[in-house]
Design a protein around this motif. Structure first.
Motif, PDB file in Angstrom:
ATOM      1  N   ILE A 329       0.867  -1.180   0.000  1.00 13.10           N
ATOM      2  CA  ILE A 329       0.000   0.000   0.000  1.00 13.10           C
ATOM      3  C   ILE A 329       0.901   1.225   0.000  1.00 13.10           C
ATOM      4  O   ILE A 329       1.783   1.358   0.843  1.00 13.10           O
ATOM      5  N   TRP A 330       0.666   2.130  -0.945  1.00 14.23           N
ATOM      6  CA  TRP A 330       1.562   3.256  -1.157  1.00 14.23           C
ATOM      7  C   TRP A 330       0.784   4.570  -1.144  1.00 14.23           C
ATOM      8  O   TRP A 330      -0.328   4.642  -1.676  1.00 14.23           O
ATOM      9  N   PRO A 331       1.354   5.635  -0.593  1.00 17.11           N
ATOM     10  CA  PRO A 331       0.703   6.949  -0.684  1.00 17.11           C
ATOM     11  C   PRO A 331       0.554   7.380  -2.147  1.00 17.11           C
ATOM     12  O   PRO A 331       1.443   7.133  -2.972  1.00 17.11           O
ATOM     13  N   ALA A 332      -0.547   7.996  -2.463  1.00 17.09           N
ATOM     14  CA  ALA A 332      -0.814   8.451  -3.830  1.00 17.09           C
ATOM     15  C   ALA A 332      -1.500   9.805  -3.758  1.00 17.09           C
ATOM     16  O   ALA A 332      -1.731  10.361  -2.680  1.00 17.09           O
ATOM     17  N   GLY A 333      -1.824  10.351  -4.925  1.00 15.91           N
ATOM     18  CA  GLY A 333      -2.513  11.633  -4.937  1.00 15.91           C
ATOM     19  C   GLY A 333      -2.600  12.233  -6.315  1.00 15.91           C
ATOM     20  O   GLY A 333      -2.166  11.641  -7.313  1.00 15.91           O
ATOM     21  N   PHE A 334      -3.171  13.417  -6.371  1.00 16.52           N
ATOM     22  CA  PHE A 334      -3.279  14.211  -7.592  1.00 16.52           C
ATOM     23  C   PHE A 334      -2.633  15.561  -7.313  1.00 16.52           C
ATOM     24  O   PHE A 334      -2.885  16.175  -6.276  1.00 16.52           O
ATOM     25  N   LYS A 336      -1.517  19.688  -8.455  1.00 20.21           N
ATOM     26  CA  LYS A 336      -2.293  20.874  -8.806  1.00 20.21           C
ATOM     27  C   LYS A 336      -2.734  20.886 -10.264  1.00 20.21           C
ATOM     28  O   LYS A 336      -3.662  21.619 -10.632  1.00 20.21           O
ATOM     29  N   ASP A 337      -2.067  20.089 -11.094  1.00 13.70           N
ATOM     30  CA  ASP A 337      -2.427  19.983 -12.505  1.00 13.70           C
ATOM     31  C   ASP A 337      -3.220  18.709 -12.790  1.00 13.70           C
ATOM     32  O   ASP A 337      -3.327  18.286 -13.948  1.00 13.70           O
ATOM     33  N   ASP A 338      -3.732  18.078 -11.740  1.00 13.83           N
ATOM     34  CA  ASP A 338      -4.538  16.860 -11.842  1.00 13.83           C
ATOM     35  C   ASP A 338      -3.748  15.662 -12.370  1.00 13.83           C
ATOM     36  O   ASP A 338      -4.316  14.743 -12.969  1.00 13.83           O
ATOM     37  N   VAL A 339      -2.442  15.641 -12.141  1.00 12.41           N
ATOM     38  CA  VAL A 339      -1.623  14.488 -12.508  1.00 12.41           C
ATOM     39  C   VAL A 339      -1.680  13.472 -11.380  1.00 12.41           C
ATOM     40  O   VAL A 339      -1.408  13.803 -10.218  1.00 12.41           O
ATOM     41  N   LEU A 340      -2.035  12.245 -11.709  1.00  8.09           N
ATOM     42  CA  LEU A 340      -2.089  11.160 -10.730  1.00  8.09           C
ATOM     43  C   LEU A 340      -0.676  10.614 -10.504  1.00  8.09           C
ATOM     44  O   LEU A 340       0.056  10.366 -11.456  1.00  8.09           O
ATOM     45  N   TYR A 341      -0.302  10.429  -9.242  1.00  8.34           N
ATOM     46  CA  TYR A 341       1.020   9.882  -8.921  1.00  8.34           C
ATOM     47  C   TYR A 341       0.917   8.960  -7.718  1.00  8.34           C
ATOM     48  O   TYR A 341      -0.065   8.984  -6.960  1.00  8.34           O
ATOM     49  N   MET A 342       1.924   8.125  -7.564  1.00 11.28           N
ATOM     50  CA  MET A 342       2.112   7.304  -6.375  1.00 11.28           C
ATOM     51  C   MET A 342       3.498   7.578  -5.831  1.00 11.28           C
ATOM     52  O   MET A 342       4.442   7.720  -6.605  1.00 11.28           O
ATOM     53  N   ASP A 343       3.629   7.656  -4.517  1.00 10.76           N
ATOM     54  CA  ASP A 343       4.898   8.010  -3.900  1.00 10.76           C
ATOM     55  C   ASP A 343       5.663   6.740  -3.538  1.00 10.76           C
ATOM     56  O   ASP A 343       5.393   6.106  -2.522  1.00 10.76           O
ATOM     57  N   ALA A 344       6.639   6.366  -4.360  1.00  9.65           N
ATOM     58  CA  ALA A 344       7.418   5.150  -4.134  1.00  9.65           C
ATOM     59  C   ALA A 344       8.694   5.404  -3.338  1.00  9.65           C
ATOM     60  O   ALA A 344       9.385   4.455  -2.974  1.00  9.65           O
ATOM     61  N   ALA A 345       9.036   6.667  -3.068  1.00  7.82           N
ATOM     62  CA  ALA A 345      10.260   6.967  -2.331  1.00  7.82           C
ATOM     63  C   ALA A 345      10.173   6.360  -0.930  1.00  7.82           C
ATOM     64  O   ALA A 345       9.227   6.629  -0.199  1.00  7.82           O
ATOM     65  N   PHE A 346      11.143   5.529  -0.580  1.00  3.30           N
ATOM     66  CA  PHE A 346      11.151   4.804   0.696  1.00  3.30           C
ATOM     67  C   PHE A 346       9.844   4.023   0.878  1.00  3.30           C
ATOM     68  O   PHE A 346       9.350   3.860   1.992  1.00  3.30           O
ATOM     69  N   GLY A 347       9.317   3.511  -0.225  1.00  5.40           N
ATOM     70  CA  GLY A 347       8.012   2.854  -0.199  1.00  5.40           C
ATOM     71  C   GLY A 347       7.957   1.582   0.604  1.00  5.40           C
ATOM     72  O   GLY A 347       6.864   1.131   0.963  1.00  5.40           O
ATOM     73  N   ASP A 348       9.122   0.945   0.885  1.00 11.41           N
ATOM     74  CA  ASP A 348       9.137  -0.241   1.733  1.00 11.41           C
ATOM     75  C   ASP A 348       9.820   0.029   3.072  1.00 11.41           C
ATOM     76  O   ASP A 348      10.305  -0.898   3.732  1.00 11.41           O
ATOM     77  N   TYR A 349       9.882   1.295   3.480  1.00 11.00           N
ATOM     78  CA  TYR A 349      10.309   1.708   4.814  1.00 11.00           C
ATOM     79  C   TYR A 349       9.044   2.081   5.614  1.00 11.00           C
ATOM     80  O   TYR A 349       7.964   2.239   5.039  1.00 11.00           O
ATOM     81  N   PRO A 350       9.144   2.248   6.926  1.00 14.71           N
ATOM     82  CA  PRO A 350       7.949   2.583   7.713  1.00 14.71           C
ATOM     83  C   PRO A 350       7.280   3.884   7.279  1.00 14.71           C
ATOM     84  O   PRO A 350       7.943   4.897   7.063  1.00 14.71           O
ATOM     85  N   HIS A 351       5.970   3.818   7.170  1.00 10.69           N
ATOM     86  CA  HIS A 351       5.134   4.963   6.831  1.00 10.69           C
ATOM     87  C   HIS A 351       4.034   5.114   7.879  1.00 10.69           C
ATOM     88  O   HIS A 351       3.599   4.130   8.482  1.00 10.69           O
ATOM     89  N   TYR A 352       3.589   6.361   8.058  1.00 11.13           N
ATOM     90  CA  TYR A 352       2.479   6.600   8.968  1.00 11.13           C
ATOM     91  C   TYR A 352       1.180   6.071   8.384  1.00 11.13           C
ATOM     92  O   TYR A 352       0.942   6.125   7.175  1.00 11.13           O
TER      93      TYR A 352
END
Length: 608
Positions: A329-334, A336-352
């Motif tokens: 499970i990865w943080p994602a978002g849109f 300001k230009d409505d571009v969809l992204y997923m945040d893979a940086a440190f994606g397998d390290y601890p996340h809140y």
């Protein structure tokens, strides 16, 4: 999944009895008889990929010729009545959670006696329609029902229709905010994804299927088949449709080029109507080809109860079989230009977890600090000692940040242990134990199996204190993640086996997180990107090694403020990037990583 499975199912359920000899430390002294108080484990604020759920084992005998193993993929998470519901391939049930951390399994078969397949369910579609949760599994036949429930916690289901005649592999149902229902499906290296409107009351098709999108590997490098994106062996597959609506636009997501590869990713095409036409985003938005947990394809994008976007997707292992996989499970978002992204940086390290990061609401632009804790990996390739070793499953495979490799003890007995040296006194905040499957004897979903263990810590490797005590645990925790209530200053961590569900005591990743007490790494110098004119889908990245770094994060994107793709590279100062759109310029930068933190990023570089 892109293979239609047509075998006969034989499920084996067995719990291997364990022998529990007296536990000893490496000098012969008893560890388990000491009166020690373990560190309190608090209500979780964080999680770490792969997510820790009781994954079932593959039910397919032909897939276990190199060893029986856990496997699932193709996940969907939806929010229903304030809870999160998770469905994935071949689990004979589903999970629910109220915090996206503690998942409760509900056993359920959605097959009927005349469904002569293994897949219960394969790559399921899940959606909320009014006050009802609906589920439909992949099929090429005409006799699979759509199931419905208004009380899935109670496992109460009935048929919405007994046979959804048009079927579809890797289906997704999308209910638009105008009340109209659509279905998308497809899993092929020859045919595109398809879309069709469905009558929301009768579930009959309203019209005929239309072609949505077919891969363009001649243009987009990441769509090429293979671990090295070379398009040998097979043509690339497009599969795993998922639709999200945001700000009046329709984001049709799809998995490619193959589920067994580190570069398995989700791309997205964007349109003004649920049935298109669509325009592709140049890079995959869900992409994680580096690090411990690799692969981020065939998933689903959803919004949590705090208005944050997330993406759940498939992680590749593919050792005992191509379809050996896990979930992330990865943080994602849109932006300001409505571009969809997923945040893979440190994606397998601890996340809140949602609601545990200072109340962060929906992010309007990419912010890797919003959910990443900043806790670093403390024991990458550090010295390891063990109680025993089976064949060539060497000890350091447990700390090499490669989920495909693992250490195995000679037995699964109580008292087998593995010890990792952090190198220096460090602040330990969390530990992840990733078990591997060695000589297990399970087929299909198992219930009643469990892991038990103890973790000790020592500042000098001689005097040990009990840190975590799970000797009474009765749950199946194949990727257990422990967030310590009180961080500890220590150097050595020892994991001691108490009970295995079956097979040997084997670990693919004993991962210790926190912060070192030294300096952050120096910044990367002489970062160059060589993009070949022969094939502009590819580039060769090189940089001067940083002496006090163990890894590097490479950021890339199609604009200097949209570096949404991140690749983590360990113990190397080069990387072959073959994921690009040959009709776009690209922007790159890099940062160095060590136990103490992250360097400043290099200046953003434009590459034509």
């Amino acid at each position: 999944m892109f293979t239609k499975l047509i075998y006969t199912c034989f499920l084996i359920a067995a719990i291997v009895p364990q022998v529990f000899p007296q536990s000893k430390d490496e000098k012969g002294g008893s560890l388990t008889n000491r009166r020690l108080t373990p560190n309190p484990i608090v209500t979780a604020h964080t999680f770490c990929n792969p997510i820790n759920i009781d994954y079932g084992y593959t039910p397919i005998p032909n897939f276990t010729e190199w060893g029986k193993h856990r496997a699932t993929a193709d996940p969907v998470i939806v929010v229903y009545k304030g809870d999160y519901y998770l469905f994935s391939t071949n689990q004979w049930g589903y999970w629910w959670s109220n915090d996206m951390c503690n998942w409760h399994f509900i056993s359920r078969s959605f097959l009927k006696p005349w469904h002569k397949v293994y897949d219960d369910l394969c790559a399921p579609a899940v959606w909320v329609q009014g006050d009802t949760l609906l589920v439909f599994g992949s099929t090429y036949s005409t006799n699979f029902p759509i199931w419905m429930s208004t009380d899935p916690k109670a496992n109460t289901w009935k048929e919405a229709v007994d046979s959804f005649a048009i079927g579809g592999w890797d289906p997704d149902f999308f209910l638009d905010d105008d009340g109209r229902l659509y279905m998308y499906n497809g899993s092929s290296n020859r045919y595109p994804l398809y879309g069709i409107e469905i009558d929301r009351k009768t579930f009959l098709p309203a019209g005929t299927r239309r072609e949505m999108y077919l891969l363009e590997p001649w243009r987009y490098g990441w769509q090429r088949f293979g671990e090295y994106l070379d398009n040998t062996f097979l043509d690339p597959f497009i599969e795993g449709a998922w639709m999200t609506k945001y700000n009046g636009k329709y984001y049709l997501q799809y998995g490619a080029p193959g589920t067994e590869f580190s570069g398995y990713a989700d791309g997205v095409v964007v349109g003004e109507h649920p049935l298109g036409p669509f325009i592709p985003q140049s890079l995959p938005f869900s992409y994680k080809p580096g690090g411990f947990a690799r692969g981020a394809g065939h998933g689903a994008t959803f919004k949590d109860n705090y208005n944050n976007w997330w993406h759940v997707s498939t992680i590749a292992i593919s050792v005992k079989n191509n379809f050996e996989r896990r979930l992330g499970i990865w943080p994602a978002g849109f932006d300001k230009d409505d571009v969809l992204y997923m945040d893979a940086a440190f994606g397998d390290y601890p996340h809140y977890l949602p609601g545990q990061n200072g109340g962060a609401g929906r992010r309007e632009a990419k912010d890797s600090e919003a959910f990443f804790t900043g806790w670093m990996l403390l024991n990458y390739n550090k010295p390891v000692t063990v109680s025993s070793t089976l064949a060539s499953y060497y000890p350091n495979f447990a700390v090499d940040e490669n989920i495909k490799t693992y250490w195995s003890a000679a037995t699964g007995d109580k008292g087998e242990w593995i010890q990792t040296d952090l190198g220096n006194i460090s602040t330990v905040r969390a530990i992840q134990i990733n078990y591997a499957d060695q000589d297990v004897n399970f087929l299909g979903k198992q219930q009643g199996i469990y892991h038990q263990y103890k973790i000790y810590q020592s500042a000098d490797g001689k005097k040990w204190k009990l840190l975590v005590d799970k000797s009474n645990n009765r749950t199946d925790v194949p990727h257990d993640y422990i967030e310590l209530g009180n961080p500890v200053q220590t150097r050595y961590i020892k994991l001691e086996n108490g009970h295995m569900p079956g097979g040997k005591f084997a670990i693919s990743g004993l991962r210790v997180f926190g912060t070192g007490n030294g300096s952050k790494p120096d910044s990367v110098k002489q970062f160059i990107v060589l993009r070949t004119e022969k094939d502009k889908r590819s580039a060769w990245l090189k940089w001067s090694p940083v002496g006090n770094a163990y890894a590097y994060n490479i950021y890339m994107g199609i604009a200097p403020d949209k570096l949404y793709n991140c690749v983590m590279v360990y113990s190397s100062n080069e990387y072959y990037c073959k994921a690009m759109d040959n009709q776009q310029p690209y922007y790159f930068c890099i940062e160095a990583v060590n136990e103490n933190g992250v360097s400043a990023r290099s200046k953003v570089m434009k590459v034509e």
